[in-house]
Design an enzyme around this catalytic site. Structure first.
Site, PDB file in Angstrom:
ATOM      1  N   ASN A  91       0.804  -1.218   0.000  1.00 49.56           N
ATOM      2  CA  ASN A  91       0.000   0.000   0.000  1.00 49.56           C
ATOM      3  C   ASN A  91       0.837   1.269   0.000  1.00 49.56           C
ATOM      4  O   ASN A  91       0.373   2.318  -0.425  1.00 49.56           O
ATOM      5  CB  ASN A  91      -0.922  -0.011   1.223  1.00 49.56           C
ATOM      6  CG  ASN A  91      -1.570   1.335   1.461  1.00 49.56           C
ATOM      7  OD1 ASN A  91      -2.460   1.755   0.731  1.00 49.56           O
ATOM      8  ND2 ASN A  91      -1.109   2.052   2.484  1.00 49.56           N
ATOM      9  N   TYR A 158       3.354   9.392 -12.247  1.00 52.65           N
ATOM     10  CA  TYR A 158       2.707   8.581 -11.199  1.00 52.65           C
ATOM     11  C   TYR A 158       1.823   7.510 -11.829  1.00 52.65           C
ATOM     12  O   TYR A 158       1.941   6.315 -11.508  1.00 52.65           O
ATOM     13  CB  TYR A 158       1.878   9.496 -10.298  1.00 52.65           C
ATOM     14  CG  TYR A 158       0.972   8.765  -9.326  1.00 52.65           C
ATOM     15  CD1 TYR A 158       1.441   8.388  -8.066  1.00 52.65           C
ATOM     16  CD2 TYR A 158      -0.341   8.455  -9.667  1.00 52.65           C
ATOM     17  CE1 TYR A 158       0.617   7.712  -7.177  1.00 52.65           C
ATOM     18  CE2 TYR A 158      -1.166   7.785  -8.784  1.00 52.65           C
ATOM     19  CZ  TYR A 158      -0.697   7.415  -7.546  1.00 52.65           C
ATOM     20  OH  TYR A 158      -1.508   6.742  -6.674  1.00 52.65           O
TER      21      TYR A 158
END
Length: 257
Positions: A91, A158
């Protein structure tokens, strides 16, 4: 529903936000936790909070996922404490929002090492034990932005790394499907966390943002389906945040570092 009590999960980026919420959900299922994050203080506080509330074993391991030695330390300490690793939930992540021509060059390496290599390296460190045990579950938090074509403005580096992670996860599923190992990608939309709270104009209307609850439910679903079922991808997108009209504006002030 599989009995998960006594299983062990590693969760990265678990001191706050989505990672902390996922950790609580796993603990509620009786799963022992090895939680990792860079900030030791908040990480220890989260570990104490979860251990007291859910009565499971919780190990806090400070870890910078960009450093291979930190990842190896995380694996070793988890195995020393709990014996084996049944679940890995990747995560940890960083974001960087700029028009490409203005994006600082130093951001590229940070994004690549955190949002892609950190995931792949950690998987590589756990996968052989899972193969030997003929069981395991790996969940990667990817991004809802990978559903966009073209990718959202200001998020090109990203999002392109997340596209690579999504492709890697699919390929890994096909390599591991006959070895008892499940690979699941979760593709969340923009979520109301500390990160989005720092984005100017994003949280003016919180109804356009998801809470972590939907992501927690997706993780729970992935972990509790029958043994012969693997949710390959779970896209969790807020109905009020259509990617065709992104909540993130083109002109965006970068959050303070």
């Amino acid at each position: 529903m599989p009995d998960l009590k006594g299983k062990t999960a590693i969760i990265t980026g678990a001191s706050r936000g989505i990672g902390k919420a996922i950790a609580k959900t796993c603990a509620s299922l009786g799963i022992n936790l090895s939680i990792a994050a860079r900030a030791e203080g908040p990480l220890e506080e989260t570990a104490d909070e979860i251990a007291q509330k859910y009565k499971v074993g919780v190990l806090a391991v400070p870890c910078d996922v960009t450093k291979l030695e930190d990842l190896e330390n995380l694996i070793n300490k988890t195995k020393d404490k709990f014996g084996k690793i049944d679940i890995l939930i990747n995560n940890a992540g960083v974001s960087s929002q700029y028009p490409f021509e203005k994006q600082p060059l130093e951001d590229f390496e940070k994004l690549a090492h955190t949002n892609y290599l950190g995931y792949v390296r950690l998987i590589r460190l756990v996968i052989n034990d899972m193969i030997n045990n003929k069981s395991g579950a790996i969940i990667n938090l990817v991004s809802g932005s990978t559903l966009c074509d073209p990718l959202p403005r200001n998020f090109l580096v990203y999002s392109s790394l997340k596209v690579g992670l999504r492709a890697f996860s699919k390929g890994l599923f096909w390599e591991m499907r006959d070895r008892g190992i499940k690979i699941t990608s979760i593709l969340p939309g923009v979520t109301d966390t500390d990160l989005t709270g720092k984005l100017q104009e994003i949280t003016a209307d919180t109804s356009r943002l998801m809470t972590t609850e939907a992501i927690e439910n997706a993780v729970k679903f992935a972990l509790t389906v029958p043994a012969n079922v693997c949710p390959l991808e779970i896209a969790v997108i807020n109905q009020q945040t259509p990617w065709t009209a992104p909540v993130i504006p083109f002109k965006q002030v970068h959050p303070e570092k």
